[in-house]
Design an enzyme around this catalytic site. Structure first.
Site, PDB file in Angstrom:
ATOM      1  N   SER B  12       0.731  -1.216   0.035  1.00  0.00           N
ATOM      2  CA  SER B  12      -0.012  -0.125   0.105  1.00  0.00           C
ATOM      3  C   SER B  12       0.910   1.192   0.098  1.00  0.00           C
ATOM      4  CB  SER B  12      -0.884  -0.083   1.150  1.00  0.00           C
ATOM      5  OG  SER B  12      -1.789   0.966   1.078  1.00  0.00           O
ATOM      6  N   HIS B  39      -2.290  -0.769  -3.381  1.00  0.00           N
ATOM      7  CA  HIS B  39      -3.416   0.029  -3.659  1.00  0.00           C
ATOM      8  C   HIS B  39      -3.279   1.294  -4.408  1.00  0.00           C
ATOM      9  CE1 HIS B  39      -4.409  -1.612   0.924  1.00  0.00           C
ATOM     10  NE2 HIS B  39      -5.059  -2.363  -0.106  1.00  0.00           N
ATOM     11  N   ASP B 132      -5.079  -3.927   5.597  1.00  0.00           N
ATOM     12  CA  ASP B 132      -5.432  -4.904   4.243  1.00  0.00           C
ATOM     13  C   ASP B 132      -4.503  -6.070   4.330  1.00  0.00           C
ATOM     14  OD1 ASP B 132      -6.912  -6.078   2.349  1.00  0.00           O
ATOM     15  OD2 ASP B 132      -6.087  -4.409   0.659  1.00  0.00           O
TER      16      ASP B 132
END
Lengths: 270, 190
Positions: B12, B39, B132
């Site tokens: 991310s 992401h 996540d």
């Protein structure tokens, strides 16, 4: 929550044979994810247990079908798609005294209102009927109510501006408490009706069909079937708009469509 | 040395720089397909694939739905879609709700891959400012897959690797240059 492939297969088979709901040709990975999610939500431990719950309880069955078939969308999602639609399709629609649009798999209706706004700004809303269909009756009800959470509007306004809308997005709804209600004049020519792409047939002829981010949930077999259904449902030179990651690659009708905009997945029946 | 059939990477905030340190030395013939969930904003104009392609000899491409997963590739999850893997080792996409505020979500890819590849799966979690990946790593461990986390001390954002490590789902904690070496060594043992 663990669901094995063969258990899922057996469950879908039983679901079809007993109740006619056909999820057998859905893409398995995302369907499995949804079903597992539902099991967790309802604190059900296995597909076997789920079957026992729905077998004798119509309400529980309906509820499960609604939950696993729900799809999410937004207004003016992928603004460049609608820009392309406006550029390539709207000029032709202007030549018809009257035309029909089908938004297939419309979910909670965000794209239906998107289309209605585009047609209104082109001065075509009065000349059109939009058929908005989905397998999910609960979603359809929400679509026809035309009420959306106010939190989503910020994103939709940004999308609308990127699309190049002619006015202020806020002119199309009124806000109250934490929700907005879409103006009734947008929906007066919209017909909301249940339709299951996996099993139902041609029901009308259309100048434009929009079906975005629905085919990704189907396997190749069902994708092919649905594209054939669209082909039969389109008038000559009718337009078809798909989602940005979808294609006609897996269908025997790919030679029967012309690419109008390759990147935006806009096609014309030829 | 284990033999893997698939490598998944989840990253991310700060991820691009981290990935660019891991990948450059992998050869064009690298025998294991690599799938990346980074992401990203939903605007189609971000140049993630282009930037990565400059750094690797492997072919970088956005994963297409129904596409067959092949060696020699780094597949990247497209913006605004979840990426999943089917039993027949092809890709599936979904536009279901974001998970951990993310679409694509690392959890979604990891969970779907776990049941397809079992013990022949290697998952790597890198820098990131949310959690996540942790649920997905649990699924992977329950199927005996192998998991690596970037050392949080070295990560630009610690939360994602820390969350993974705290959930007892990580087999090995490594610095980026060690992860790089780990991947290179794998190609000598397939």
């Amino acid at each position: 929550m663990e669901v094995e492939e063969h258990q899922l297969w057996g469950f879908l088979e039983k679901l079809y044979l007993n109740f006619g709901y056909d999820f057998r040709d859905y893409a398995r990975a995302s369907l499995k994810r949804r079903i597992c999610h539902y099991l967790q939500l309802k604190k059900i431990n296995s597909l076997h247990e789920l079957w026992e719950t729905i077998e004798s309880n119509e309400l529980a069955l309906e509820q499960m079908i609604q939950e696993i078939s729900v799809t999410v969308t937004e207004m003016f999602r992928d603004p460049t798609f609608f820009k392309s639609l406006n550029k390539h399709v709207i000029p032709r629609l202007k030549t018809y005294p009257f035309f029909k649009v089908w938004v297939a798999g419309c979910a909670t209706g965000e794209e239906v209102y998107t289309i209605a706004i585009i047609l209104k700004e082109a001065g075509l809303l009065e000349r059109s009927i939009i058929y908005a269909t989905d397998i999910n009756q609960h979603s359809l009800k929400r679509a026809s109510d035309g009420i959306f959470p106010i939190d989503s509007m910020k994103n939709y306004i940004a999308n609308y501006q990127q699309y190049g809308g002619l006015g202020e997005f806020s002119q199309y709804y009124s806000a109250k408490y934490n929700a907005v209600m879409m103006n009734k004049d947008l929906s007066k020519n919209i017909v909301f009706a249940p339709h299951n792409l996996a099993v139902d047939h041609v029901f009308n002829e259309f100048e434009l069909i929009i079906c975005r981010n629905v085919l990704i949930y189907f396997n190749q077999n069902l994708q092919n079937k649905v594209i054939n259904l669209f082909y039969q449902s389109l008038c000559d030179f009718g337009y078809l708009g798909l989602g940005s990651k979808e294609s006609l690659l897996f269908t025997d009708k790919r030679k029967n469509f012309v690419e109008i905009d390759r990147k935006e997945k806009l096609f014309m029946k030829s | 040395m284990k033999s893997f059939r698939i490598i998944l990477i989840g990253s991310s905030a700060g991820g691009l720089q981290a990935i660019m340190q891991i990948l450059p030395e992998l050869s064009k013939e690298y025998p294991i397909p690599i799938i990346l969930v980074q992401h990203r904003a939903k605007e189609p104009k971000d140049l993630l694939e282009e930037v990565l392609q400059h750094k690797t000899k492997l072919k970088v491409k956005q994963a297409d739905e129904k596409e067959k997963i092949l060696p020699g590739h780094i597949y990247v999850a497209p913006p605004d879609y979840h990426l999943l893997i089917e039993q027949n080792e092809t890709f599936s996409l979904s536009s279901d709700e974001p998970v951990q505020y993310s679409r694509p979500s690392i959890d979604v890819l990891f969970e779907s891959a776990a049941s397809v590849y079992g013990a022949s799966l290697l998952a790597i979690i890198l820098t990131g400012a949310n959690q996540d990946g942790t649920q997905g790593l649990k699924a992977i461990k329950s199927k005996n897959g192998y998991t690596i986390s970037q050392n949080p001390k070295e990560a630009t954002f610690q939360l994602m690797p820390e969350s993974a490590i705290a959930s007892n789902t990580i087999d090995k904690v490594l610095n980026l240059n060690e992860i790089k070496q780990f991947l290179i060594n794998l190609s000598n043992h397939v």
